[in-house]
Design a protein around this motif. Structure first.
Motif, PDB file in Angstrom:
ATOM      1  N   VAL A   1    -132.245 -31.734  96.054  1.00 17.34           N
ATOM      2  CA  VAL A   1    -133.499 -31.014  96.285  1.00 17.34           C
ATOM      3  C   VAL A   1    -133.369 -30.209  97.572  1.00 17.34           C
ATOM      4  CG1 VAL A   1    -135.965 -31.260  96.770  1.00 17.34           C
ATOM      5  CG2 VAL A   1    -134.859 -32.729  95.070  1.00 17.34           C
ATOM      6  N   LYS A   2    -133.601 -28.917  97.459  1.00 18.60           N
ATOM      7  CA  LYS A   2    -133.577 -28.031  98.624  1.00 18.60           C
ATOM      8  C   LYS A   2    -134.722 -27.035  98.470  1.00 18.60           C
ATOM      9  CE  LYS A   2    -130.341 -30.059 100.575  1.00 18.60           C
ATOM     10  NZ  LYS A   2    -130.949 -31.242 101.137  1.00 18.60           N
ATOM     11  N   LEU A   3    -135.902 -27.466  98.900  1.00 13.54           N
ATOM     12  CA  LEU A   3    -137.072 -26.609  98.805  1.00 13.54           C
ATOM     13  C   LEU A   3    -136.952 -25.442  99.769  1.00 13.54           C
ATOM     14  CD1 LEU A   3    -139.842 -29.366  98.723  1.00 13.54           C
ATOM     15  CD2 LEU A   3    -138.750 -28.215  96.792  1.00 13.54           C
ATOM     16  N   GLY A   4    -137.622 -24.353  99.420  1.00 10.55           N
ATOM     17  CA  GLY A   4    -137.684 -23.197 100.318  1.00 10.55           C
ATOM     18  C   GLY A   4    -138.875 -23.341 101.245  1.00 10.55           C
ATOM     19  N   ASN A   5    -139.475 -22.221 101.585  1.00 13.82           N
ATOM     20  CA  ASN A   5    -140.620 -22.244 102.489  1.00 13.82           C
ATOM     21  C   ASN A   5    -141.791 -23.001 101.884  1.00 13.82           C
ATOM     22  OD1 ASN A   5    -139.117 -20.683 104.152  1.00 13.82           O
ATOM     23  ND2 ASN A   5    -140.388 -18.866 104.007  1.00 13.82           N
ATOM     24  N   ILE A   6    -142.503 -23.708 102.738  1.00 13.79           N
ATOM     25  CA  ILE A   6    -143.771 -24.339 102.383  1.00 13.79           C
ATOM     26  C   ILE A   6    -144.787 -23.768 103.361  1.00 13.79           C
ATOM     27  CG2 ILE A   6    -145.078 -26.484 102.199  1.00 13.79           C
ATOM     28  CD1 ILE A   6    -142.409 -27.950 101.790  1.00 13.79           C
TER      29      ILE A   6
ATOM     30  N   ALA B   1    -142.504 -21.427  87.159  1.00 18.06           N
ATOM     31  CA  ALA B   1    -141.268 -21.923  86.529  1.00 18.06           C
ATOM     32  C   ALA B   1    -141.102 -21.322  85.143  1.00 18.06           C
ATOM     33  CB  ALA B   1    -141.285 -23.443  86.446  1.00 18.06           C
ATOM     34  N   SER B   2    -139.869 -20.998  84.815  1.00 18.43           N
ATOM     35  CA  SER B   2    -139.592 -20.355  83.537  1.00 18.43           C
ATOM     36  C   SER B   2    -138.741 -21.220  82.607  1.00 18.43           C
ATOM     37  CB  SER B   2    -138.896 -19.014  83.781  1.00 18.43           C
ATOM     38  OG  SER B   2    -137.680 -19.216  84.477  1.00 18.43           O
ATOM     39  N   LEU B   3    -138.615 -22.493  82.900  1.00 12.26           N
ATOM     40  CA  LEU B   3    -137.814 -23.364  82.044  1.00 12.26           C
ATOM     41  C   LEU B   3    -138.592 -23.799  80.812  1.00 12.26           C
ATOM     42  CD1 LEU B   3    -136.198 -25.786  84.641  1.00 12.26           C
ATOM     43  CD2 LEU B   3    -135.148 -23.836  83.532  1.00 12.26           C
ATOM     44  N   SER B   4    -137.865 -24.033  79.736  1.00 10.55           N
ATOM     45  CA  SER B   4    -138.501 -24.608  78.554  1.00 10.55           C
ATOM     46  C   SER B   4    -138.814 -26.068  78.847  1.00 10.55           C
ATOM     47  CB  SER B   4    -137.562 -24.513  77.349  1.00 10.55           C
ATOM     48  OG  SER B   4    -136.482 -25.413  77.515  1.00 10.55           O
ATOM     49  N   SER B   5    -139.654 -26.654  78.028  1.00 12.14           N
ATOM     50  CA  SER B   5    -140.021 -28.059  78.259  1.00 12.14           C
ATOM     51  C   SER B   5    -138.802 -28.972  78.110  1.00 12.14           C
ATOM     52  CB  SER B   5    -141.149 -28.488  77.326  1.00 12.14           C
ATOM     53  OG  SER B   5    -140.764 -28.321  75.985  1.00 12.14           O
TER      54      SER B   5
ATOM     55  N   MET C   1    -126.587 -22.582  92.474  1.00  7.72           N
ATOM     56  CA  MET C   1    -127.198 -22.277  93.757  1.00  7.72           C
ATOM     57  C   MET C   1    -128.710 -22.248  93.596  1.00  7.72           C
ATOM     58  SD  MET C   1    -126.442 -19.027  96.113  1.00  7.72           S
ATOM     59  CE  MET C   1    -127.543 -18.583  97.406  1.00  7.72           C
ATOM     60  N   ASN C   2    -129.426 -22.840  94.502  1.00  6.85           N
ATOM     61  CA  ASN C   2    -130.872 -22.895  94.466  1.00  6.85           C
ATOM     62  C   ASN C   2    -131.426 -21.706  95.243  1.00  6.85           C
ATOM     63  OD1 ASN C   2    -133.554 -23.488  94.526  1.00  6.85           O
ATOM     64  ND2 ASN C   2    -133.298 -25.591  95.199  1.00  6.85           N
ATOM     65  N   ARG C   3    -132.038 -20.763  94.524  1.00  2.32           N
ATOM     66  CA  ARG C   3    -132.560 -19.557  95.168  1.00  2.32           C
ATOM     67  C   ARG C   3    -134.033 -19.687  95.543  1.00  2.32           C
ATOM     68  NH1 ARG C   3    -129.320 -14.618  93.434  1.00  2.32           N
ATOM     69  NH2 ARG C   3    -127.478 -15.556  92.532  1.00  2.32           N
ATOM     70  N   ASN C   4    -134.666 -20.780  95.123  1.00  2.00           N
ATOM     71  CA  ASN C   4    -136.070 -21.018  95.453  1.00  2.00           C
ATOM     72  C   ASN C   4    -136.965 -19.836  95.082  1.00  2.00           C
ATOM     73  OD1 ASN C   4    -135.636 -23.630  96.458  1.00  2.00           O
ATOM     74  ND2 ASN C   4    -134.941 -22.792  98.397  1.00  2.00           N
ATOM     75  N   GLU C   5    -136.774 -19.332  93.853  1.00  2.00           N
ATOM     76  CA  GLU C   5    -137.542 -18.189  93.378  1.00  2.00           C
ATOM     77  C   GLU C   5    -138.802 -18.589  92.621  1.00  2.00           C
ATOM     78  OE1 GLU C   5    -134.579 -15.963  91.260  1.00  2.00           O
ATOM     79  OE2 GLU C   5    -133.832 -15.047  93.096  1.00  2.00           O
ATOM     80  N   THR C   6    -138.989 -19.856  92.375  1.00  2.00           N
ATOM     81  CA  THR C   6    -140.189 -20.336  91.697  1.00  2.00           C
ATOM     82  C   THR C   6    -141.238 -20.667  92.747  1.00  2.00           C
ATOM     83  OG1 THR C   6    -138.911 -21.189  89.857  1.00  2.00           O
ATOM     84  CG2 THR C   6    -141.091 -22.147  90.185  1.00  2.00           C
ATOM     85  N   ILE C   7    -142.474 -20.332  92.450  1.00  2.00           N
ATOM     86  CA  ILE C   7    -143.572 -20.588  93.378  1.00  2.00           C
ATOM     87  C   ILE C   7    -144.566 -21.544  92.732  1.00  2.00           C
ATOM     88  CG2 ILE C   7    -145.486 -19.550  94.678  1.00  2.00           C
ATOM     89  CD1 ILE C   7    -142.679 -18.683  95.622  1.00  2.00           C
ATOM     90  N   VAL C   8    -144.932 -22.583  93.470  1.00  2.00           N
ATOM     91  CA  VAL C   8    -145.967 -23.516  93.035  1.00  2.00           C
ATOM     92  C   VAL C   8    -147.077 -23.457  94.081  1.00  2.00           C
ATOM     93  CG1 VAL C   8    -146.549 -25.916  92.505  1.00  2.00           C
ATOM     94  CG2 VAL C   8    -144.282 -25.018  91.918  1.00  2.00           C
TER      95      VAL C   8
ATOM     96  N   VAL D   1    -148.451 -23.511  99.389  1.00  2.00           N
ATOM     97  CA  VAL D   1    -147.587 -22.622  98.625  1.00  2.00           C
ATOM     98  C   VAL D   1    -146.152 -23.079  98.855  1.00  2.00           C
ATOM     99  CG1 VAL D   1    -146.880 -20.236  98.231  1.00  2.00           C
ATOM    100  CG2 VAL D   1    -149.227 -20.733  98.989  1.00  2.00           C
ATOM    101  N   VAL D   2    -145.442 -23.404  97.770  1.00  2.00           N
ATOM    102  CA  VAL D   2    -144.089 -23.947  97.879  1.00  2.00           C
ATOM    103  C   VAL D   2    -143.120 -23.068  97.095  1.00  2.00           C
ATOM    104  CG1 VAL D   2    -142.618 -25.957  97.477  1.00  2.00           C
ATOM    105  CG2 VAL D   2    -145.061 -26.281  97.975  1.00  2.00           C
ATOM    106  N   ALA D   3    -142.057 -22.645  97.756  1.00  2.00           N
ATOM    107  CA  ALA D   3    -140.961 -21.954  97.081  1.00  2.00           C
ATOM    108  C   ALA D   3    -139.926 -23.011  96.711  1.00  2.00           C
ATOM    109  CB  ALA D   3    -140.342 -20.899  97.988  1.00  2.00           C
ATOM    110  N   CYS D   4    -139.526 -23.007  95.443  1.00  2.00           N
ATOM    111  CA  CYS D   4    -138.580 -24.026  94.985  1.00  2.00           C
ATOM    112  C   CYS D   4    -137.756 -23.474  93.831  1.00  2.00           C
ATOM    113  CB  CYS D   4    -139.329 -25.294  94.555  1.00  2.00           C
ATOM    114  SG  CYS D   4    -140.507 -25.058  93.214  1.00  2.00           S
ATOM    115  N   GLY D   5    -136.777 -24.250  93.401  1.00  2.00           N
ATOM    116  CA  GLY D   5    -136.003 -23.892  92.228  1.00  2.00           C
ATOM    117  C   GLY D   5    -136.788 -24.248  90.977  1.00  2.00           C
ATOM    118  N   ASP D   6    -136.471 -23.596  89.857  1.00  2.00           N
ATOM    119  CA  ASP D   6    -137.146 -23.905  88.595  1.00  2.00           C
ATOM    120  C   ASP D   6    -137.105 -25.396  88.288  1.00  2.00           C
ATOM    121  OD1 ASP D   6    -138.013 -21.379  87.946  1.00  2.00           O
ATOM    122  OD2 ASP D   6    -136.502 -21.013  86.405  1.00  2.00           O
TER     123      ASP D   6
END
Length: 154
Positions: free
Chosen positions: A35-40, A112-116, A1-8, A85-90
């Protein structure tokens, strides 16, 4: 599930570039099922006041996807720039960042908290999905063209 907790967050000096960047993200969000972006949202300073506009929204929450404190700090750093400001998944964050940079933005934050390795794997999966979508679209076009050719009088 895409929670869009990452912010760019990216800063732009040109409003045309902001509109183009947002439109590119919205088209990508519509075109690719994975792809299911959150708020922009956009953020800028005007007359000493913080101004915001949510230009694309998730179904339930129509707000700028950062805290009020983070919003104040961001607005102070912007000067004459406008932030997107974009809310998205990692898994979307690297691609969102890339899209914003290609549109003329300068990345200010990416949570984003993913490893490379994880990011590279997910980018590859998205690229593969995009390729598959392009192939499907091409096959459908060839089929339509063939049907049109059969219907065309000699």
């Amino acid at each position: 599930m895409n929670r869009n907790e990452t912010i760019v967050v990216a800063a732009f000096v040109d409003e045309v570039a902001v509109e183009s960047a947002i439109e590119t993200l919205r088209e990508w969000d519509k075109r690719v099922d994975e792809v299911k972006l959150g708020n922009i949202a956009t953020v800028w300073m005007s007359g000493g006041e913080i101004k915001t506009n949510v230009v694309s929204s998730g179904l339930l929450n129509r707000s700028v996807p950062i805290s009020k404190d983070a919003l104040r700090v961001l607005a102070q750093e912007l000067g004459n720039s406008v932030a997107v400001v974009v809310a998205c998944g990692d898994y979307e964050a690297a691609m969102v960042s890339d899209s914003l940079v290609r549109s003329g933005g300068r990345i200010l934050a990416n949570t984003a908290s993913l490893s490379s390795e994880e990011t590279a794997k997910q980018q590859q999966e998205i690229a593969q999905a995009l390729e598959e979508d392009a192939v499907k679209a091409g096959v459908e076009k060839v089929k339509r063209d063939a049907v049109d050719d059969v219907k065309r009088p000699i």
